[in-house]
Design a protein around this motif. Structure first.
Motif, PDB file in Angstrom:
ATOM      1  N   SER A 161     -27.186 -42.678  11.524  1.00  0.00           N
ATOM      2  CA  SER A 161     -26.514 -41.209  11.188  1.00  0.00           C
ATOM      3  C   SER A 161     -27.347 -40.085  11.617  1.00  0.00           C
ATOM      4  CB  SER A 161     -26.481 -41.149   9.708  1.00  0.00           C
ATOM      5  OG  SER A 161     -27.651 -41.700   9.179  1.00  0.00           O
ATOM      6  N   THR A 162     -26.996 -39.327  12.677  1.00  0.00           N
ATOM      7  CA  THR A 162     -27.650 -38.355  13.582  1.00  0.00           C
ATOM      8  C   THR A 162     -26.865 -37.278  13.515  1.00  0.00           C
ATOM      9  OG1 THR A 162     -29.039 -39.757  14.287  1.00  0.00           O
ATOM     10  CG2 THR A 162     -28.994 -37.499  15.252  1.00  0.00           C
ATOM     11  N   MET A 163     -26.886 -36.052  13.409  1.00  0.00           N
ATOM     12  CA  MET A 163     -25.831 -34.938  13.614  1.00  0.00           C
ATOM     13  C   MET A 163     -26.575 -33.760  14.011  1.00  0.00           C
ATOM     14  SD  MET A 163     -24.898 -34.370   9.673  1.00  0.00           S
ATOM     15  CE  MET A 163     -23.479 -33.186   9.765  1.00  0.00           C
ATOM     16  N   GLY A 164     -25.857 -32.852  14.455  1.00  0.00           N
ATOM     17  CA  GLY A 164     -26.543 -31.548  14.863  1.00  0.00           C
ATOM     18  C   GLY A 164     -25.494 -30.904  15.888  1.00  0.00           C
ATOM     19  N   GLU A 165     -25.975 -29.525  16.673  1.00  0.00           N
ATOM     20  CA  GLU A 165     -25.109 -29.073  17.422  1.00  0.00           C
ATOM     21  C   GLU A 165     -24.946 -29.835  18.867  1.00  0.00           C
ATOM     22  OE1 GLU A 165     -26.301 -24.255  17.128  1.00  0.00           O
ATOM     23  OE2 GLU A 165     -27.804 -25.326  17.847  1.00  0.00           O
ATOM     24  N   GLN A 166     -23.951 -29.660  19.488  1.00  0.00           N
ATOM     25  CA  GLN A 166     -23.484 -30.457  20.792  1.00  0.00           C
ATOM     26  C   GLN A 166     -24.795 -30.737  21.626  1.00  0.00           C
ATOM     27  OE1 GLN A 166     -19.714 -29.581  22.332  1.00  0.00           O
ATOM     28  NE2 GLN A 166     -20.321 -30.898  24.217  1.00  0.00           N
ATOM     29  N   THR A 184     -28.664 -34.031  24.228  1.00  0.00           N
ATOM     30  CA  THR A 184     -29.991 -33.984  24.696  1.00  0.00           C
ATOM     31  C   THR A 184     -30.775 -35.243  23.991  1.00  0.00           C
ATOM     32  OG1 THR A 184     -30.298 -31.539  24.853  1.00  0.00           O
ATOM     33  CG2 THR A 184     -32.228 -33.022  24.781  1.00  0.00           C
ATOM     34  N   TYR A 185     -30.529 -35.651  22.676  1.00  0.00           N
ATOM     35  CA  TYR A 185     -30.881 -36.535  22.112  1.00  0.00           C
ATOM     36  C   TYR A 185     -30.372 -37.873  22.558  1.00  0.00           C
ATOM     37  CZ  TYR A 185     -30.417 -40.089  18.214  1.00  0.00           C
ATOM     38  OH  TYR A 185     -30.394 -41.209  17.508  1.00  0.00           O
ATOM     39  N   THR A 239     -36.074 -28.381  25.411  1.00  0.00           N
ATOM     40  CA  THR A 239     -35.540 -26.909  25.107  1.00  0.00           C
ATOM     41  C   THR A 239     -34.322 -26.665  24.515  1.00  0.00           C
ATOM     42  OG1 THR A 239     -34.736 -26.951  27.413  1.00  0.00           O
ATOM     43  CG2 THR A 239     -36.940 -26.250  27.315  1.00  0.00           C
ATOM     44  N   ALA A 240     -33.322 -27.707  24.638  1.00  0.00           N
ATOM     45  CA  ALA A 240     -32.246 -27.660  24.085  1.00  0.00           C
ATOM     46  C   ALA A 240     -32.120 -27.851  22.654  1.00  0.00           C
ATOM     47  CB  ALA A 240     -31.257 -28.717  24.565  1.00  0.00           C
TER      48      ALA A 240
END
Length: 185
Positions: free
Chosen positions: A43-48, A53-54, A90-91
């Motif tokens: 379960s991982t979430m964030g901005e696109q 990058t992840y 950087t992202a």
């Protein structure tokens, strides 16, 4: 990112996490990380831009380490965070790791050491609802009130025998009947 329950497990307690990290990065790395809380890779979430990058970092770890064990993504995931390789991208502006039962996703997998009902107010076996860990709210006059908040997303609910059985006996049958009714010709 969303952690597993730190009382129930750490990277050095879980044999699977130990193996994934040891195979990919060696004994010295697991010795350094053994007391760290486990962060669930499921379960991982964030901005696109940050998630892309992840994901590239995860693929890179897989390619560099050449570890092909089922579940090894969790070893890469924890290594990327604790080595600070992710935050250097950087992202990615910042990384927040939510403790189990505190963020939008409530990871239950590590709690399988005993029935969910024995973990306190996290699970109501009568309603089969999963809650965040209770927060104490100050209501005045040195009084506090515990507030139960329903977990928005529950990950690995199937690890608990009671909850899994209830879902299969009731919810799965209900959803199947609803789907069949909608798709009846």
């Amino acid at each position: 990112l969303f952690g597993e329950n730190a009382e129930a497990t750490r990277l050095g307690i879980s044999k699977q996490n130990q193996q994934w990290i040891r195979r990919a990065y060696g004994d010295a790395t697991i010795d350094i990380l053994k007391d760290k809380p486990t962060i669930c890779s499921g379960s991982t979430m964030g901005e696109q831009v940050a998630v892309e990058t992840y994901l590239r970092a995860m693929v890179n770890e897989h390619d560099e380490c050449e570890v092909k064990m089922m579940g090894s993504d969790q070893g890469f995931h924890n290594f990327l965070y604790y080595s600070q390789k992710l935050i250097q991208a950087t992202a990615i502006d910042r990384i927040v790791v939510w403790e189990q039962g505190r963020g939008r996703i409530n990871n239950l997998g590590a709690l399988r050491t005993k029935p969910l009902a024995e973990w306190g107010k996290l699970y109501n076996p009568e309603t089969h609802r999963i809650f965040q860990w209770p927060e104490e709210n100050h209501v005045g006059n040195n009084e506090t009130k515990e507030e139960l908040v329903l977990s928005p997303v529950v990950h690995q609910w199937d690890r608990d025998h009671d909850l899994h059985g209830w879902m299969v006996r009731t919810k799965h049958k209900q959803w199947q009947a609803e789907w069949l009714a909608r798709h009846k010709k």
